[in-house]
Design a protein around this motif. Structure first.
Motif, PDB file in Angstrom:
ATOM      1  N   VAL A  51       1.144  -1.599  -0.309  1.00 16.06           N
ATOM      2  CA  VAL A  51       0.227  -0.023  -0.066  1.00 16.06           C
ATOM      3  C   VAL A  51       0.454   1.487  -0.019  1.00 16.06           C
ATOM      4  O   VAL A  51       1.596   1.625   1.235  1.00 16.06           O
ATOM      5  CB  VAL A  51      -1.089  -0.095   1.601  1.00 16.06           C
ATOM      6  N   SER A  52       1.095   2.343  -1.236  1.00 15.74           N
ATOM      7  CA  SER A  52       1.374   3.636  -1.374  1.00 15.74           C
ATOM      8  C   SER A  52       0.796   4.290   0.440  1.00 15.74           C
ATOM      9  O   SER A  52      -0.544   4.673  -0.010  1.00 15.74           O
ATOM     10  CB  SER A  52       1.346   3.502  -2.260  1.00 15.74           C
ATOM     11  N   VAL A  53       1.465   4.335   0.434  1.00 16.41           N
ATOM     12  CA  VAL A  53       1.000   6.073   1.500  1.00 16.41           C
ATOM     13  C   VAL A  53       2.014   8.054   0.821  1.00 16.41           C
ATOM     14  O   VAL A  53       2.434   7.697   1.314  1.00 16.41           O
ATOM     15  CB  VAL A  53       1.431   5.798   2.918  1.00 16.41           C
ATOM     16  N   ASP A  54       0.987   8.365   0.954  1.00 19.10           N
ATOM     17  CA  ASP A  54       1.381   9.874   0.117  1.00 19.10           C
ATOM     18  C   ASP A  54       1.655  10.431   1.204  1.00 19.10           C
ATOM     19  O   ASP A  54       0.890  10.786   2.385  1.00 19.10           O
ATOM     20  CB  ASP A  54       0.161  10.209  -0.408  1.00 19.10           C
ATOM     21  N   ARG A  55       2.779  10.456   2.077  1.00 24.11           N
ATOM     22  CA  ARG A  55       3.381  11.618   3.382  1.00 24.11           C
ATOM     23  C   ARG A  55       2.737  12.768   3.123  1.00 24.11           C
ATOM     24  O   ARG A  55       2.387  12.875   4.271  1.00 24.11           O
ATOM     25  CB  ARG A  55       5.049  11.424   2.857  1.00 24.11           C
ATOM     26  N   ASP A  56       2.441  13.778   2.259  1.00 25.31           N
ATOM     27  CA  ASP A  56       1.984  14.694   2.196  1.00 25.31           C
ATOM     28  C   ASP A  56       0.089  15.338   3.201  1.00 25.31           C
ATOM     29  O   ASP A  56       0.033  15.781   3.239  1.00 25.31           O
ATOM     30  CB  ASP A  56       2.115  15.497   1.045  1.00 25.31           C
TER      31      ASP A  56
END
Length: 105
Positions: A51-56
């Motif tokens: 799962v990709s998590v957008d840091r921003d």
């Protein structure tokens, strides 16, 4: 790779699956370097949900989980943190695969 859409989804995934969260951002050059090899890594470690998590978008989650560099990886299994590969350094395919290979089964 799936994309995290909410904190509720994060909590559900943590509790229900073997999951690798990759913390990333569109502007991150080191994240773009590993992007082409991620499908191969996912295939090699298909027992995990990636799962990709957008840091921003999820900055509060990053602070809570002490994710201060990207790309970084946080792994959960059975509701427990199983490992973390967190730093500000560029990561190679080999380093990511070594990290995943050495996680507790």
């Amino acid at each position: 790779m799936r994309t995290l859409s909410s904190l509720e989804q994060f909590n559900d995934l943590v509790e229900s699956e073997k999951v690798v969260f990759m913390f990333t951002a569109d502007w991150c050059p080191d994240c773009r370097v590993i992007e082409p090899v991620l499908p191969e890594i996912e295939e090699s470690f298909n027992e995990y949900t990636f799962v990709s998590v957008d840091r921003d978008e999820f900055i509060d989650l990053c602070i809570e989980k002490n994710i201060y560099g990207i790309p970084s990886f946080l792994v959960y299994n059975g509701g427990e943190e199983a490992g973390r590969f967190v730093s500000k350094d560029r990561k190679t395919q080999q380093e990511i695969e070594n990290f995943l290979s050495n996680l507790p089964k």
